[in-house]
Every structure is written in structure tokens, then in C-alpha cells.
Design an enzyme around this catalytic site. Structure first.
Site, short mmCIF file in Angstrom:
data_model
loop_
_atom_site.label_atom_id
_atom_site.label_comp_id
_atom_site.label_asym_id
_atom_site.label_seq_id
_atom_site.Cartn_x
_atom_site.Cartn_y
_atom_site.Cartn_z
N VAL B 21 -3.38 -1.51 4.72
CA VAL B 21 -3.95 -1.40 6.05
C VAL B 21 -3.44 -0.19 6.83
O VAL B 21 -3.93 0.09 7.90
CB VAL B 21 -3.74 -2.68 6.89
CG1 VAL B 21 -4.61 -3.80 6.39
CG2 VAL B 21 -2.29 -3.09 6.91
N GLY B 24 2.35 5.29 6.93
CA GLY B 24 3.14 6.11 7.85
C GLY B 24 4.08 6.99 7.07
O GLY B 24 4.02 7.05 5.85
N LYS B 45 5.92 -1.56 2.78
CA LYS B 45 6.59 -1.04 1.59
C LYS B 45 7.24 0.28 1.96
O LYS B 45 6.56 1.24 2.31
CB LYS B 45 5.56 -0.84 0.47
CG LYS B 45 6.18 -0.54 -0.87
CD LYS B 45 5.15 -0.60 -1.98
CE LYS B 45 4.57 0.79 -2.19
NZ LYS B 45 3.59 0.81 -3.29
N ASP B 137 11.94 1.93 22.48
CA ASP B 137 10.59 2.44 22.27
C ASP B 137 9.56 1.41 22.72
O ASP B 137 8.59 1.14 22.01
CB ASP B 137 10.38 2.83 20.81
CG ASP B 137 9.16 3.75 20.65
OD1 ASP B 137 8.70 4.31 21.67
OD2 ASP B 137 8.68 3.90 19.52
#
Lengths: 353, 371
Positions: B21, B24, B45, B137
Site C-alpha cells: 500500500v 517510503g 517492512k 512530529d
């Protein structure tokens, strides 16, 4: 493994488990090499000017790692460097991999870091070895990055007990040295902290002060007296202050005795000629053992007899001597080289920037 | 096969990867499920051995903190296992995030809905702060929403435990629009108050439906803040002119919040203004915020399952919260934070003015008497 709220017990082993580690060498040889590995780890950490927390975390991982992998398969220096490098990341004190590798080379070759060029082949290989070990390390650790140390417990203890500065310093150094033994994988931090504190107090109070046995007995001697509570002396027995403040159970007091025995056994095999300042510790009699355990430490001269000596002492368990009868007997032999030295105080050689 | 390998293989079998999905810098994300129950999960992963510095800092931080933090309003790490040279984090699967909800023009927020999201955010944050973890963040797309409406704080890739006082931390954290002025002025010693500022920005954004303080550069960010809240005086924020990167950015008048948040109740504005106090030590804490009158006044917060839900689906868009290219800093402690994830895109730019007017016309008709 279920990721339920983590039970710290996963990382605490019975002392008998040390006989079952994947390493094939004898227990004494393994623990001797672990001590050398931790020595190397502390030297790296000190040169990198890492905070104590990072060094303690790395040293704990080092011991955990060898509960799952053999000393023969992963060299202690690679594992030590990998633990240090990972700890710089988890403890937010980042250092460059290249610098860790250069220092590693400098220590192994026993030269100044400035003589190690950053782009040498050795440094490249060393970086690769650290990263390769890191992968195995991460898995061995089950990604448990957060580790508690006895140092944090000691700080609280110093605070509550208003300890004299000298006791604080003794206890602090003993806590550092405790990582040269497997205490951090045998007992929870507060037991290790209490161990260091009580031993520090015993050394501070001098040879004529109450024995360790008296200091860790289940009931303080004054409790035997039929004194009504209202007549209890206002200040509690200072030598038992640490135990009293922790409210240790009988079982924990037993662990405390074993931990003291292990730490004193470790000191007893150090070379007194090289480290004369250890005499105050070595002269302390360990508490009477409560349970049977194999001998953990033997002098390096036993493990590595000088080549020309015919006498080769068997370095297995079954030597069966109690820790109390062991000190004295050995002579300083063959100067250990480089990281073979198991010095009880870390040295910070050079500063890296 | 030794015991460790065996245990690992068993763990691996518990989870099934279904489809990719998102991808990065340091991870690929799959939607998956638990083999035995069919429960949906997200499997992150992490590529190991591809980085010159070993396992990525963001991955380390994420694992380190999520293994410790278990709370209803913090994303749950269900399992960690390794496969060949990858590490896999199994996280609970969440349908959407607050950013998608804010941007979904079909949804209308009632004050009670906003109160509910704020309560869940503060609860999760209070738990982090109580456990000495700074998130660093916080922004709407790091607040994920479960199918039952529960809000969960996610992405701990920049989190860290509070340093000892006097231990430097990097100021290059928090996405710019949510970054507090002390970080913009280069403060290296800061506290949980930085997260509170971000929550304040999110609070305002929930009411406005557009980012409250969208600066275009770090310098512009300060100007944007001061334009909205007035330039701080030495009295309001003692010592701020001595901060390392302090630069005077001009004098702006304090502009009453009431003018922008026309429909908000007095309690709402009081809590918002306490989140946006310049002096970090005076800024409200997460714990204090939870007992603020705002949360006790009517309307009561909406029950999570009754909150407005997004029509679009999470897996329909590329995941960007796995982004993270933290680099080791050359000079000692600290890391260089990732670049801004949520940059001003051209579409945002264009719709800015329009959004603002839409925001002001929001339906707050259900607000409580006396507000």
C-alpha cells in the site's frame, strides 16, 4: 513471541543457564572473553565520549547477544563495536559509523586514531563487519532497545540515603565493573545496585566493620532484641540502609548474596600486581553461598598458561572451590596484551571529534 | 534450526501480507492480516543493510518507543519479526487519518466532534509525556483514525525520550507549520511544550479546515505566527531574543483570536490560546489540558464511533508517513531531520483563499448557550 507488556524476565537467566550458552568453550573461558569484550566496548565508548547510559545499554546487549550466539561464531570485538554503534542510535548520541570503525582499528592496532586514514581498506572492512553484526544483533535482541541500568537505581539510593561522596564513587565504579560479569542478565538492576552499594559501604567502613553476611541477613541483629517499637533507635542501622529502603524479600536477599559472590569472585582473579588498588576489594570475604553454582572466573594464567609451563590446570567447573578460598593463590604471569587486560576502571585514551 | 530461528518463523507465519500500500525511504508498507483471525494489520517492512549507517534512525525510534507505549490512543505495535534481511513491524491497521478527514469537504464538523478528537489526542499525548517521550512530529496526518473512530498517535520516527536538562537536542524537528517558535529560533533545550504547540495548531486547523499557520519557509513561518498571534514582547517571553537563531522579523499587532474563530466558545479559545503561549514554560501541559473546563463544558465530546468518517480509503492513496531519511549528524549528538513531508503543493496554494472563506462559514449552529 507475543508483544504483551514486556516482562523483563525474558532477559533474566538462572545462573545455570550460563552453562548452556551456544558457545562451545568452557564457561570460564566464555566469561573471561565476555569480560574482555566489555572492556573493549567500554574503551570504545569512552573514546567516543558516550554517556554512561549508552555504555551500560551496549554492555547489557553484549551479554544478551551471547546467550543466543556463540563466541566462536561472532568475534567479541565486532559484537562490542556493533552494540556501541547501535546504542549511539537508540540513546540519541549519534556517532559516525566511520569514526567507530576507525577507533576500533586504532584500539586493535594499539595506535593513535590520527594514524588511521578514514578511507583505508581496514576501516571499510570494519564498517561492513559492524553492520553485518548489527543485523544479527537486532534479531538477537528482539528489538528490545530499552534497558534499565543499576546506575539509575543508585542515583535514587544516593538521594534517599544521603550517602557520603566516597561511597557514591565506589558504588558507581562497582556498577560499571559489574558489566564485566554477567550480573546484568542474572539479576534485575535494583539487585545489582544494592550489591554495588553494599559492597561499597563495606569497603568504606573498613575491614573491621560488619561482614557482608551481617549486612544482608534477613533480619537485622537489633530486631532480635525485645525492644518495643517505640524504643527503636531513631536512626536505622546504617549498614542496612540500602536493604531497608528496598524492602527486599528473603528471595531477593539470597540473590543479593549470590551477586556479591560473583562480583567478588571476579575481582579475586584479577592480577593484584597490575592492579594493586584492588586489594581493598579483594580482602572482603564474600557472603556464605546459598546455592551451588559453577565457578565463573579463573585467573587468565589458568586459561592461557604460558607456553613453557607444563602445568596445565583444568579450567572447568569442578574446580569446585568456594569463592572465599580462592584469593591469593595465583601469581602474576604473562603480561596480557591489548584488550586482554581486564582493568576495573575504564580508561579514556583519546578524544574523537 | 535453532530455537530463535524457529520462534521467528512461527511469528512470521502468524501474519499474511496481502498487498503493497505504500513505499517510503526506509520501509515498504503492506496491508495484511493475522492468519488465525483475519484481523487486518499493516506490515511495515524495513529494509536493513541498505543504509550506510545500518538500521535507520527513524526505524529504531519507532520500534523503541512503540514497544514501550501501549495506550488506546497510541498506535499499537503488534509484533516484530525478521525475514531474510528485512525487519517487519506489524502495526494495527487504521483506515484513515485526521488530515484526510479535515480535507474531506463533504464532512461537517460539530464542536462536539472537535472536542472528541482533541480529547483523544491529549490523552494519547499525555501518556507519551508521562512516559517521558516527546513525539516531535505531531500533525493531522500522523493522527490516524481507526474504523471505530478512535484516534491514535502514530509515526514515532522523530520521537525521543526527554533529555537530561542541559543535554542538547536537535531543533530540526516537527513539520514546519506545526513547529513552535522556540524551535524556529534554534532552541536546543526544549520540552514537551513543543508537542503542545503542534496540538494547538491542529486544534485550530480542525476549526478552520485549513492549516492555521502555513509558513512557506522557516523565516516566513515565524512571520506567519507573529502575524496571527502578535510579535512576542520580552515580557511575554523572557529571553527569546537570546536564542541561537533569533532574528527580528518585524512587529505585528496581536490580533484577537475571536476574529478568526468567530463561532468558537470562550472555553475553546481559552484552551487554544493556552496551547499557543509563546513562553514554553507557561504553555499548558497535556495533563492540565485534560482537566481544562473546555472538556467539561457542553456539548459533550462525540462518541468515537459517531464521529464524521472519511469516504475515501487509506490504501487508495500512497502512504507517506513511512518517509524518513534521517541522517547521522557529523558533529555528535542529534540528527538531521527529514525534509518537510507535507509541502505546500500548488493545489493547496490555489485554494488557500477560498478555503479560508469556507472555513468561516462552517456550521457551528449547535454551539452551547453562553459561548
Amino acid at each position: 513471541m507475543e508483544m504483551s507488556p514486556e516482562t523483563p524476565d525474558q532477559w533474566l537467566f538462572h545462573s545455570a543457564a550460563l552453562n548452556e550458552t551456544p558457545s562451545t568453550c568452557s564457561l570460564q573461558k566464555e566469561l573471561y572473553d565476555r569480560a574482555r569484550g566489555v572492556e573493549f566496548l567500554f574503551r570504545l565508548g569512552a573514546s567516543l565520549v558516550l554517556p554512561t547510559s549508552a555504555m551500560c545499554t551496549a554492555a547489557t546487549w553484549f551479554h544478551r547477544f551471547y546467550m543466543r550466539y556463540a563466541m566462536e561464531d561472532f568475534h567479541r570485538q565486532n559484537v562490542a563495536a556493533s552494540c556501541i554503534f547501535l546504542a549511539t542510535k537508540t540513546e540519541e548520541c549519534g556517532r559516525k559509523l566511520r569514526d567507530v570503525a576507525r577507533l576500533y582499528q586504532a584500539k586493535v592496532k594499539n595506535v593513535d586514531i590520527t594514524t588511521i586514514p578514514a578511507d583505508s581498506k581496514d576501516v571499510d572492512n570494519c564498517q561492513a563487519a559492524i553492520l553485518l553484526t548489527e543485523e544479527v544483533l537486532l534479531e538477537a535482541l528482539c528489538f528490545d532497545f530499552v534497558v534499565d541500568s543499576p546506575h539509575a537505581e543508585l542515583l535514587d539510593l544516593f538521594d534517599t540515603l544521603h550517602s557520603p561522596l566516597e561511597i557514591q564513587e565506589y558504588a558507581w565504579s562497582l556498577a560499571h565493573d559489574s558489566y564485566r560479569t554477567p550480573l546484568c542478565i542474572l539479576y534485575p538492576p535494583r539487585i545489582v545496585a544494592a550489591t554495588c552499594y553494599i559492597l561499597a559501604q563495606r569497603i568504606f567502613d573498613g575491614p573491621n566493620s560488619p561482614s557482608l553476611d551481617a549486612r544482608i541477613s534477613a533480619t537485622s541483629p537489633s530486631n532480635y532484641l525485645p525492644t518495643p517499637p517505640s524504643h527503636k533507635p531513631p536512626s536505622p542501622d546504617a549498614s542496612r540502609a540500602a536493604i531497608d529502603s528496598y524492602h527486599l524479600t528473603e528471595l531477593e536477599l539470597g540473590q543479593l548474596g549470590e551477586a556479591l559472590g560473583i562480583l567478588l569472585e571476579f575481582y579475586s582473579v584479577q592480577d593484584q600486581a597490575t592492579y594493586p588498588y584492588l586489594s581493598a576489594i579483594i580482602s572482603v570475604s564474600p557472603p556464605a553461598p546459598h546455592s551451588q553454582r559453577s565457578r565463573f572466573f579463573v585467573p587468565s594464567s589458568v586459561l592461557y598458561p604460558p607456553a613453557n609451563t607444563a602445568e596445565s590446570q583444568p579450567a572447568q567447573e569442578g574446580l569446585g572451590r568456594t569463592p572465599s578460598s580462592s584469593h591469593g593463590g595465583h601469581t602474576p604471569l604473562g603480561q596480557p596484551s591489548d584488550d586482554n587486560k581486564v582493568s576495573p576502571h575504564q580508561t579514556s585514551d583519546e578524544y574523537i571529534n | 534450526m535453532d530455537a530463535v530461528e524457529k520462534a521467528n518463523t512461527e511469528r512470521q507465519r502468524r501474519w499474511v501480507k496481502d498487498k503493497k500500500v505504500g513505499e517510503g525511504t526506509y520501509a515498504v508498507v503492506y496491508q495484511g492480516r493475522e492468519a488465525s483471525t483475519g484481523r487486518k494489520v499493516a506490515i511495515k517492512k524495513i529494509k536493513v543493510g541498505q543504509f550506510k549507517d545500518g538500521l535507520d534512525m527513524s526505524a529504531i525510534r519507532e520500534v523503541k518507543f512503540l514497544r514501550e507505549l501501549k495506550h488506546q490512543n497510541v498506535i499499537e505495535l503488534l509484533d516484530v519479526f525478521s525475514s531474510k534481511t528485512n525487519l517487519n513491524l506489524v502495526l494495527e491497521f487504521l483506515d484513515s487519518d485526521l488530515e484526510m478527514i479535515i480535507k474531506d469537504r463533504a464532512l461537517v464538523f460539530l464542536p462536539a466532534d472537535i472536542k472528541s478528537w482533541m480529547a483523544m489526542t491529549f490523552r494519547g499525548l499525555e501518556f507519551c509525556h508521562r512516559n517521558h517521550v516527546l513525539h516531535r512530529d505531531l500533525k493531522p496526518n500522523n493522527l490516524l483514525i481507526a474504523s471505530n473512530g478512535e484516534l491514535k498517535i502514530a509515526d514515532f520516527g522523530l520521537a525521543r525520550d526527554f533529555a537530561d536538562p542541559g543535554y542538547k537536542m536537535t531543533c530540526q524537528v516537527i513539520t514546519r507549520w506545526y513547529r513552535p517558535p522556540e524551535l524556529l529560533f534554534g532552541s536546543r533545550y526544549y520540552s514537551s511544550a513543543v508537542d503542545i504547540w503542534s496540538v494547538g495548531c491542529i486544534f485550530a486547523e480542525l476549526m478552520l479546515r485549513i492549516p492555521y499557520l502555513p509558513g512557506e519557509s522557516d523565516m516566513d513561518q515565524l512571520k506567519t505566527i507573529f502575524r496571527a498571534l502578535g510579535t512576542p514582547t520580552e515580557e511575554e517571553w523572557p529571553g527569546h531574543t537570546k536564542l541561537p537563531d533569533y532574528v527580528p522579523v518585524g512587529q505585528f499587532q496581536k490580533f484577537p483570536m475571536r476574529d478568526l474563530f468567530t463561532a468558537a466558545s470562550a472555553d475553546t479559545l481559552n484552551l487554544l490560546s493556552k496551547c499557543m503561549i509563546y513562553e514554553p514554560r507557561k504553555r499548558i501541559s497535556a495533563r492540565e489540558a485534560l482537566t481544562h473546563p473546555y472538556f467539561f463544558a457542553l456539548p459533550n465530546p462525540t462518541f468515537p464511533s459517531k464521529l464524521p468518517k472519511c469516504s475515501t480509503h487509506f490504501s487508495a492513496r500512497p502512504l507517506d508517513e513511512v518517509d524518513g531519511n534521517v541522517q547521522m549528524n557529523s558533529t555528535g549528538p542529534g540528527v538531521k531531520a527529514r525534509s518537510l513531508k507535507r509541502k505546500l503543493t500548488s493545489s493547496d496554494d490555489g485554494s488557500e483563499g477560498r478555503n479560508r472563506s469556507i472555513a468561516r462559514r462552517l456550521d457551528f449552529s449547535k454551539h452551547t448557550p453562553g459561548s
